[in-house]
Scaffold this motif. Structure first.
Motif, PDB file in Angstrom:
ATOM      1  N   UNK A   1      10.816   0.382  -0.162  1.00 47.20           N
ATOM      2  CA  UNK A   1      10.244  -0.833   0.439  1.00 47.20           C
ATOM      3  C   UNK A   1      11.200  -2.018   0.317  1.00 47.20           C
ATOM      4  N   UNK A   2      11.802  -2.165  -0.838  1.00 47.66           N
ATOM      5  CA  UNK A   2      12.767  -3.254  -1.025  1.00 47.66           C
ATOM      6  C   UNK A   2      13.942  -3.106  -0.056  1.00 47.66           C
ATOM      7  N   UNK A   3      14.406  -1.880   0.123  1.00 52.53           N
ATOM      8  CA  UNK A   3      15.522  -1.626   1.038  1.00 52.53           C
ATOM      9  C   UNK A   3      15.143  -1.982   2.460  1.00 52.53           C
ATOM     10  N   UNK A   4      13.969  -1.543   2.887  1.00 56.76           N
ATOM     11  CA  UNK A   4      13.534  -1.810   4.255  1.00 56.76           C
ATOM     12  C   UNK A   4      13.325  -3.298   4.498  1.00 56.76           C
ATOM     13  N   UNK A   5      12.754  -3.999   3.522  1.00 53.34           N
ATOM     14  CA  UNK A   5      12.553  -5.442   3.669  1.00 53.34           C
ATOM     15  C   UNK A   5      13.887  -6.169   3.811  1.00 53.34           C
ATOM     16  N   UNK A   6      14.830  -5.794   2.992  1.00 51.18           N
ATOM     17  CA  UNK A   6      16.152  -6.424   3.055  1.00 51.18           C
ATOM     18  C   UNK A   6      16.809  -6.170   4.408  1.00 51.18           C
ATOM     19  N   UNK A   7      16.734  -4.930   4.867  1.00 55.50           N
ATOM     20  CA  UNK A   7      17.345  -4.580   6.146  1.00 55.50           C
ATOM     21  C   UNK A   7      16.700  -5.352   7.297  1.00 55.50           C
ATOM     22  N   UNK A   8      15.390  -5.391   7.350  1.00 59.07           N
ATOM     23  CA  UNK A   8      14.700  -6.070   8.457  1.00 59.07           C
ATOM     24  C   UNK A   8      14.973  -7.574   8.430  1.00 59.07           C
TER      25      UNK A   8
ATOM     26  N   UNK B   1       9.113  -8.771  13.008  1.00 58.72           N
ATOM     27  CA  UNK B   1       8.039  -8.562  12.039  1.00 58.72           C
ATOM     28  C   UNK B   1       8.462  -8.885  10.612  1.00 58.72           C
ATOM     29  N   UNK B   2       9.709  -9.234  10.416  1.00 57.84           N
ATOM     30  CA  UNK B   2      10.234  -9.379   9.055  1.00 57.84           C
ATOM     31  C   UNK B   2       9.481 -10.441   8.260  1.00 57.84           C
ATOM     32  N   UNK B   3       9.218 -11.595   8.862  1.00 61.34           N
ATOM     33  CA  UNK B   3       8.610 -12.689   8.114  1.00 61.34           C
ATOM     34  C   UNK B   3       7.198 -12.345   7.649  1.00 61.34           C
ATOM     35  N   UNK B   4       6.419 -11.694   8.497  1.00 60.02           N
ATOM     36  CA  UNK B   4       5.074 -11.288   8.080  1.00 60.02           C
ATOM     37  C   UNK B   4       5.131 -10.253   6.971  1.00 60.02           C
ATOM     38  N   UNK B   5       6.071  -9.323   7.074  1.00 59.52           N
ATOM     39  CA  UNK B   5       6.217  -8.311   6.040  1.00 59.52           C
ATOM     40  C   UNK B   5       6.667  -8.929   4.714  1.00 59.52           C
TER      41      UNK B   5
END
Length: 475
Positions: free
Chosen positions: A268-275, A282-286
Motif C-alpha cells: 500500500x505504501x508503494x502504491x500510494x507513493x507511485x500514484x 485518485x491519488x489525493x483521495x487515497x
C-alpha cells in the motif's frame, strides 16, 4: 539525535548551548572563571539536538581563544575510563572537533592531545580525521604503528582493517602508511586492506538483492511487502515506487489503485507513493484515507507522499487541509508555506502560531513554516519569529528564523543581525554580514575579524568583503 538538557535562554550557559552570538558577547563580559565553566560544560556535554546539521566546534574554539582557556578539562574528559565503555561518537566528537580548530589556530597543546587520543582513544577515527587536515606527514606516519596495532593479524582483524580503510573519511593517513618505507610490513597490510575494500564493493555490485529486469507490478509490490516484514525499521516502499515507475503500464493502474486502497502495508505504501508521483487523479483521495490509517507506516507514507506532490490540485487540496491539526494538516500548511501565494499568508501564519503554542519553539515542523513567513513577507509574524529565535535550542532553526526576520522585521539590521555575526552557524553569520548595521562599533570590528580569519567559511568572507570598503567607519 539527542535530547540534551538545555538551560534557559536568558542564562550564559543557555546562550552558549544554543550557539547564539550573544553567548560569546556575554561570556567575554562575564567573570572569566564563570565563562570558562559554562564553555567547558558545553564542550563536554554536547548540547546539539542533531550534531549532523548543527555547528558548534568553531564557535567554541574561538571562545576558547578569546578566553585563553586551558585544555585540562577536555583532556580529562577524553581519557576518562568511560571512554573504554561509552564509545559513541556523541561523547567525544564535539571535543575532538574543537581541538581540531584550536590546532588550526596554532595551539600546539591541542595538536598533542589529538595525537595522543588517536593512538589510544576509542573514537580514534574522528581524531585521525582532524589530524589528517592539520598535521604534518612525519607525525601522521608515527601514528601508523599504534593505529595498525588495533587490528590483530587474524582473519577478523584484517577484515576490520579493510573496513576501516574503505570507510575512512580522510584517506591521507592511510595513503601515507601504505607508502611508508620505514614500516614495510604495515605498509603491505594497508595496501592489502585497500585492495580488499575495492573487492568487497565489486562483489556487492555483482550480488544485487533488489528487483530484476522483467519483474511485474505484482512482484514489485510483493518485494516491498517482504522488505517490511523482514526489516520493519527500513521499509522499501520508496525504492519500490521507483521500480513501479519503470515497469508499470496504463493497464496496471487498476491493480496499483487497489493496492493503494487496501493492500498490505508495504504494498500500500508503494502504491500510494507511485500514484502521488504520477499525479494520478485518485491519488489525493487515497492519501486522505491512508493518512487516517491505524498503521503508522501507512499514515506516514501517505503524508510524505503528499509532501512531494507539485500539482495545482495538491496545492488546492492543501488549502482545505491546512487548518487540520493532524500530520496531514501540518504537511498541507508546509506546502502552502513553500508553494502558496500571498492569499495563503493567513493560513501559514495561523499554522506557525498554532505549532509554537502547542509544541514549542523546537517543534519538528517549524522549518517550512518559518521559511514561508519570509518568502511571503508576513510582517505580523515577526513577534513569533523573534520568540523562536530566542528560545529554540536548534541553531539550524534559529538561522531560518533569522532569515525570515530579515525579510519581515525592519529592526533586524540593528537588532538580531548584530549578534548573528558571532553565531555558530556560518549561514547565519553570512546573513548577518550582509544585513548588520555598521553604525555599531562592534559590527565593524567583527566584520574585519571575520575577513581576516583563515578558519572562516568562504561564503561568509565574501559577504563581509561586500560590506568592507573605503566608506566603512574606522575602528
Amino acid at each position: 539525535m539527542f535530547d540534551p538538557d538545555i538551560a534557559p535562554s536568558g542564562t550564559l550557559l543557555g546562550l552558549l548551548q544554543r550557539g547564539r552570538g550573544d553567548g560569546t558577547l556575554h561570556a567575554l563580559a562575564a567573570p572569566r572563571a564563570e565563562a570558562l565553566a559554562a564553555l567547558h560544560h558545553c564542550v563536554l556535554h554536547d548540547p546539539r539536538r542533531d550534531w549532523q546539521i548543527e555547528n558548534r566546534s568553531l564557535y567554541y574554539a574561538r571562545l576558547f581563544l578569546d578566553l585563553d582557556g586551558g585544555l585540562d578539562a577536555i583532556e580529562q574528559h577524553l581519557f576518562d575510563p568511560d571512554d573504554l565503555v561509552d564509545t559513541g561518537e556523541e561523547r567525544t566528537g564535539l571535543a575532538l572537533a574543537v581541538l581540531g580548530h584550536l590546532a588550526s589556530y596554532g595551539r600546539e597543546d591541542a595538536l598533542l592531545l589529538l595525537r595522543r587520543y588517536a593512538a589510544t582513544g576509542s573514537n580514534w577515527t574522528w581524531a585521525l580525521d582532524e589530524l589528517a587536515l592539520r598535521d604534518d606527514d612525519a607525525a601522521l606516519r608515527a601514528l601508523g604503528g599504534p593505529v595498525l596495532a588495533r587490528f590483530p593479524g587474524t582473519r577478523e582483524g584484517e577484515a576490520e582493517l579493510a573496513a576501516a580503510v574503505r570507510d575512512a573519511f580522510e584517506p591521507r593517513p592511510w595513503r601515507l602508511w601504505a607508502e611508508n618505507p620505514d614500516d614495510p610490513a604495515g605498509a603491505a597490510r594497508v595496501r592489502a586492506a585497500g585492495e580488499q575494500g575495492c573487492f568487497d564493493r565489486w562483489q556487492r555490485q555483482l550480488r544485487p538483492s533488489g528487483p530484476r529486469p522483467g519483474w511485474s507490478v505484482r512482484e514489485v509490490l510483493e518485494w516491498a511487502q517482504q522488505g517490511l516484514d523482514q526489516y520493519p525499521a527500513q521499509p522499501r516502499h520508496v525504492a519500490a515506487a521507483r521500480c513501479l515507475a519503470a515497469v508499470a503500464s496504463p493497464d496496471d493502474r487498476p491493480e496499483i489503485v487497489e493496492a493503494a486502497r487496501g493492500g498490505p502495508d508495504g504494498a500500500r505504501c508503494t502504491a500510494l507513493r507511485f500514484l502521488a508521483e504520477q499525479q494520478d487523479p485518485e491519488a489525493l483521495d487515497l492519501l486522505d484515507a491512508a493518512a487516517a490509517s491505524p498503521s503508522a507506516v501507512v499514515a506516514d507514507a501517505a503524508v510524505t507522499s503528499f509532501e512531494r506532490m507539485r500539482s495545482l490540485a495538491a496545492l488546492e487540496r492543501a488549502r482545505g487541509w491546512a487548518r487540520h491539526t493532524d500530520a496531514l494538516g501540518r504537511a498541507a500548511a508546509a506546502m502552502l508555506a513553500c508553494r502558496g501565494g500571498h492569499k495563503d499568508a493567513d493560513l501559514v501564519l495561523a499554522a506557525l502560531r498554532r505549532t509554537v503554542r502547542t509544541e514549542g519553539a523546537d517543534a519538528d515542523h517549524l522549518c517550512a513554516l518559518i521559511d514561508g513567513t519570509g518568502r511571503l513577507s508576513i510582517a505580523c509574524a515577526a513577534p513569533v519569529l523573534r520568540h523562536i529565535y530566542r528560545e529554540t535550542a536548534s541553531s539550524h532553526l534559529r538561522g531560518r528564523a533569522a532569515r525570515a526576520l530579515a525579510a519581515t522585521d525592519p529592526s533586524f539590521a540593528s537588532g538580531f543581525a548584530v549578534e548573528c555575526l558571532w553565531d555558530c552557524e556560518e549561514t547565519t553569520r553570512e546573513l548577518a554580514a550582509r544585513h548588520a548595521a555598521t553604525g555599531d562599533k562592534r559590527v565593524v570590528e567583527q566584520l574585519r575579524r571575520l575577513a581576516a580569519d583563515p578558519a572562516e567559511e568562504a561564503e561568509v568572507q565574501t559577504a563581509v568583503r561586500s560590506r568592507i570598503g573605503p566608506d566603512m567607519p574606522a575602528v
